[in-house]
Write a protein that holds these residues in place. Structure first.
Motif, PDB file in Angstrom:
ATOM      1  N   LEU A  30       0.826  -1.210   0.000  1.00 51.80           N
ATOM      2  CA  LEU A  30       0.000   0.000   0.000  1.00 51.80           C
ATOM      3  C   LEU A  30       0.862   1.264   0.000  1.00 51.80           C
ATOM      4  O   LEU A  30       0.560   2.239  -0.703  1.00 51.80           O
ATOM      5  CB  LEU A  30      -0.924   0.012   1.223  1.00 51.80           C
ATOM      6  N   GLY A  31       1.956   1.226   0.787  1.00 54.67           N
ATOM      7  CA  GLY A  31       2.853   2.377   0.831  1.00 54.67           C
ATOM      8  C   GLY A  31       3.457   2.677  -0.526  1.00 54.67           C
ATOM      9  O   GLY A  31       3.591   3.854  -0.921  1.00 54.67           O
ATOM     10  N   PHE A  32       3.827   1.623  -1.261  1.00 52.27           N
ATOM     11  CA  PHE A  32       4.401   1.796  -2.596  1.00 52.27           C
ATOM     12  C   PHE A  32       3.378   2.412  -3.553  1.00 52.27           C
ATOM     13  O   PHE A  32       3.692   3.350  -4.319  1.00 52.27           O
ATOM     14  CB  PHE A  32       4.869   0.442  -3.129  1.00 52.27           C
ATOM     15  N   ILE A  33       2.134   1.909  -3.504  1.00 41.54           N
ATOM     16  CA  ILE A  33       1.074   2.451  -4.363  1.00 41.54           C
ATOM     17  C   ILE A  33       0.805   3.913  -4.030  1.00 41.54           C
ATOM     18  O   ILE A  33       0.685   4.781  -4.913  1.00 41.54           O
ATOM     19  CB  ILE A  33      -0.217   1.628  -4.217  1.00 41.54           C
ATOM     20  N   TYR A  34       0.712   4.208  -2.726  1.00 42.93           N
ATOM     21  CA  TYR A  34       0.401   5.577  -2.301  1.00 42.93           C
ATOM     22  C   TYR A  34       1.558   6.531  -2.597  1.00 42.93           C
ATOM     23  O   TYR A  34       1.348   7.730  -2.794  1.00 42.93           O
ATOM     24  CB  TYR A  34       0.055   5.609  -0.815  1.00 42.93           C
TER      25      TYR A  34
END
Length: 412
Positions: A30-34
């Motif tokens: 999720l951190g990578f996507i965000y």
């Protein structure tokens, strides 16, 4: 949406803290996507959908690799079925699509390892298993079961290369996990391999309220009635969680069989393709017995028709029901179906008369999730991670039986 908003508020209480209750894979995803798209849950959901589409698109290749040309056709049929069944799960911010994707990577790495049997393929398999464990500990038994399988292969072949490759796979897997394990252990001042969730979660699924086979954390969350729960009165607060679970069942031996039964039922009763595979296995198992004692082809064909029509009609009936009704029917009859299947299946094992071989990596995956459902709780949500295997195998089973019957009829 509303459910995501509720979860965000719930998780916001821990924001800014360092918590090692769960593995880091999905938060990093999720951190990578965000990081790329900004804090945009929709971007994460579309990415999860992409992962499910990749899984579906790989099914023809998997089928071809394991079952040949028939498997390719089976994979083509299984792909749209899988994506139609699971595309909605991409719309929920949960780790299951990512876990399923890493399970696919492990299977692909295993296929490459079996073909090449080299140092590079060993490194690739070890890396994929290590990263898969960092996403979710539910894949934990796959490495152990794979090493047992390698040990069995070594026992049969006595090739030292099997031991060498196994050692490389294990070393690389540990190296993939080690940075996180060291960081989590240093930050928390306790030894952490993947997360601190395992022991507590096991206790949540093995207590006096978990006889329905599901997750019941009341013993630690119900602060107003803490004294009512066994684990809060067992005087073993500093003992291993798994020792405390053993102690619980020693004190409540009558709950053990009921809990295990309901864990299995709640884990598998909602997977129609799994039960289709079981029904087809019943047909073919008894068919082998009929073939042994009757040489008349018309008797054999009549047997298949008489048994297959009602069983496949039942499967169609279940597929047309809503999922709750179908699940309830299977739950009520699942152990009868296992009993019906047991005798011919044992006979086939003894005689080594195998008609449909399930690939070793699929068997390992099934055993892994079965053990997880027994130790923890029977969650159809988690069992759905491997449903692409159920769907592919069930469709291949149908293709196999149909082609076999057509071939026999043409020869006659």
């Amino acid at each position: 949406d509303q459910s995501d908003s509720t979860r965000i508020v719930e998780f916001a209480k821990d924001a800014g803290g360092k918590i090692f209750y769960r593995t880091p894979g999905y938060p990093l995803f999720l951190g990578f996507i965000y990081k790329i798209f900004g804090i945009n849950p929709l971007a994460a959901k579309y990415t999860q959908l992409l992962l499910l589409i990749i899984i579906a698109s790989c099914l023809p290749w998997l089928g071809c690799n394991f079952f040949g040309k028939q498997g390719f056709i089976s994979g083509l049929i299984a792909s749209p079925i899988y994506i139609c069944n699971y595309y909605e799960t991409a719309g929920i911010l949960l780790a299951e699509p990512v876990i399923a994707f890493f399970l696919l990577l492990i299977i692909i790495s295993y296929i490459y390892f079996e073909r090449k049997d080299s140092i590079y393929s060993s490194v690739l398999l070890g890396t994929s298993m290590g990263l898969g464990l960092l996403v979710k500990g539910i894949l934990l038994f796959i490495p152990f079961l794979l090493f047992i399988y390698f040990a069995w292969k070594y026992y049969k072949a006595r090739k030292k290369k099997i031991i060498v490759n196994g050692a490389i796979i294990l070393s690389v897997m540990i190296l993939a996990i080690m940075p996180w394990s060291i960081y989590a252990s240093v930050q928390s001042n306790q030894l952490i391999f993947l997360s601190t969730q395992g022991g507590v979660a096991a206790m949540d699924c093995n207590n006096e309220y978990a006889t329905d086979g599901l997750w019941h954390p009341e013993w630690r969350k119900d602060k107003d009635h803490k004294s009512y729960y066994f684990y809060n009165n067992d005087s073993l607060q500093n003992a291993s969680p798994f020792y405390r679970i053993i102690n619980f069942y020693k004190s409540h031996i009558n709950l053990f069989s009921v809990t295990i039964k309901n864990k299995i039922a709640s884990a598998y009763s909602s997977f129609l393709f799994f039960w289709l595979m079981i029904l087809l296995l019943i047909i073919e198992s008894y068919g082998v017995l009929v073939k042994k004692y009757f040489n008349n082809q018309w008797i054999i064909y009549s047997f298949y028709v008489v048994l297959a029509i009602p069983l496949l009609t039942l499967t169609l009936y279940l597929s047309l029901l809503n999922i709750d009704s179908a699940t309830k029917w299977i739950y009520q009859n699942m152990f009868f179906m296992f009993f019906v299947l047991l005798i011919p299946l044992l006979w086939k094992v003894v005689r080594r008369n195998v008609f449909f071989t399930i690939p070793a990596i699929f068997q390992i995956t099934f055993i892994n999730f079965f053990l997880m459902s027994i130790i923890f709780f029977g969650s159809s949500r988690y069992m759905g991670i491997m449903d692409f295997i159920f769907i592919l195998c069930a469709i291949q089973y149908i293709t196999h039986l149909v082609m076999k019957l057509i071939t026999n009829m043409m020869l006659k």
